[in-house]
Design an enzyme around this catalytic site. Structure first.
Site, PDB file in Angstrom:
ATOM      1  CG  ASP A  50      -3.254   8.398   0.367  1.00 11.03           C
ATOM      2  OD1 ASP A  50      -3.531   9.092  -0.627  1.00 11.03           O
ATOM      3  OD2 ASP A  50      -2.648   7.298   0.284  1.00 11.03           O
ATOM      4  CG  HIS A 111      -2.190   3.066  -6.894  1.00  9.39           C
ATOM      5  ND1 HIS A 111      -2.591   2.191  -5.912  1.00  9.39           N
ATOM      6  CD2 HIS A 111      -1.078   3.671  -6.415  1.00  9.39           C
ATOM      7  CE1 HIS A 111      -1.753   2.272  -4.886  1.00  9.39           C
ATOM      8  NE2 HIS A 111      -0.819   3.158  -5.171  1.00  9.39           N
TER       9      HIS A 111
END
Length: 298
Positions: A50, A111
């Site tokens: 990630d 995000h």
């Protein structure tokens, strides 16, 4: 002898794709550290990495992937669209792919639900918000550059707004949120599940120098199992039903965090960890130009 294989566990997304349950997080890693950490992780068996454009380490992540020798197609890569790129989604994914040195990512997340002015990050774009961002995100799977799209740091209020908008054709595959026993967010996790959105827990160890490592309940359970506090916290998340992405750049800790096969927590131990009274939120929203957390997800 238990043969439980948590390191092989996957969760099936609403797209049908399977996300590995355990990944390596790379937030707050210092420059020149993450390349080796990614290599260590992949050689130890991790298959989920990630990262994010905002972390500034996508190039190093890509280098670590290549150093490992593990074929690209065997690795799940998650990255994220930064706040200042909301109005240029295609450019954002192209920048990430170039930095990573890959042709596609498995999961691309918005995000934060904050569309920020590139010239002034304390200012929200007046003519743009995450609804318009999602309209652009929905175009990506057809390009072959992105297998799945999702969101991060979306609470119930913002998810409701997104899902109820007529332009929302694709339900986010994942909502990546802060999840640990001091920030369990049961209402948000339940909402995600109800809507067919998988939860991934970031800061799942409570972040750097976490007070959870010294919590008496965590330490008691860890000692009784012969495990580290970190391993107990990760197992708690897995058994609660979400994927976990612990961050470390230390080779030994990277390997320890993946040693989750052959044991589990009891239902009573899970409940004890879920019932810790202390509350700690690692990631707030005071640095953003708008409020995104409303305290209604507990």
């Amino acid at each position: 002898m238990s043969t439980l294989k948590h390191t092989k566990k996957t969760f099936t997304l609403n797209s049908g794709d399977k996300i590995p349950a355990i990944g390596l997080g790379t937030w707050q890693s210092k420059p020149n550290e993450i390349r080796d950490a990614v290599k260590y992780a992949l050689l130890a068996g991790y298959r989920h990495i990630d990262t994010a454009l905002a972390y500034g380490n996508e190039t190093e992540v890509g280098q670590g992937i290549r150093d490992s020798g593990v074929p690209r197609e065997k690795i799940w890569i998650t990255t994220k669209l930064d706040n200042t790129w909301h109005h240029r989604v295609q450019e954002g994914i192209d920048a990430s792919l170039k930095a990573l040195g890959v042709d596609y990512v498995d999961l691309y997340l918005v995000h934060w639900p904050s569309s920020t002015d590139p010239t002034n990050q304390r200012r929200h774009l007046p003519d743009w918000d995450f609804i318009r961002t999602w309209q652009e995100m929905q175009k990506l799977p057809a390009t072959g550059k992105v297998r799945n799209i999702g969101v991060s740091n979306f609470g119930i209020k913002n998810l409701e707004r997104l899902l109820n908008d007529p332009s929302c054709r694709i339900v986010p595959a994942v909502n990546q949120i802060e999840l640990h026993p001091n920030n369990p967010s049961p209402m948000l996790v339940a909402y995600n599940k109800e809507k067919g959105i998988h939860s991934t827990g970031y800061s799942c160890l409570g972040s750097t120098n976490s007070p959870l490592y010294q919590d008496p309940t965590v330490r008691h359970i860890a000692n009784s199992k012969g495990k580290t506090p970190q391993q107990v916290l990760l197992m708690w998340g897995l058994l609660k039903g979400w994927s976990v992405i612990p961050k470390s750049v230390n080779k030994t800790r990277v390997e320890q965090n993946f040693q989750l096969d052959g044991w589990e927590l009891t239902a009573e131990e899970i409940d004890q960890l879920s019932s810790l009274k202390d509350r700690l939120k690692v990631c707030g929203d005071s640095w953003l130009p708008i409020q995104v957390f409303f305290g209604d997800d507990e």
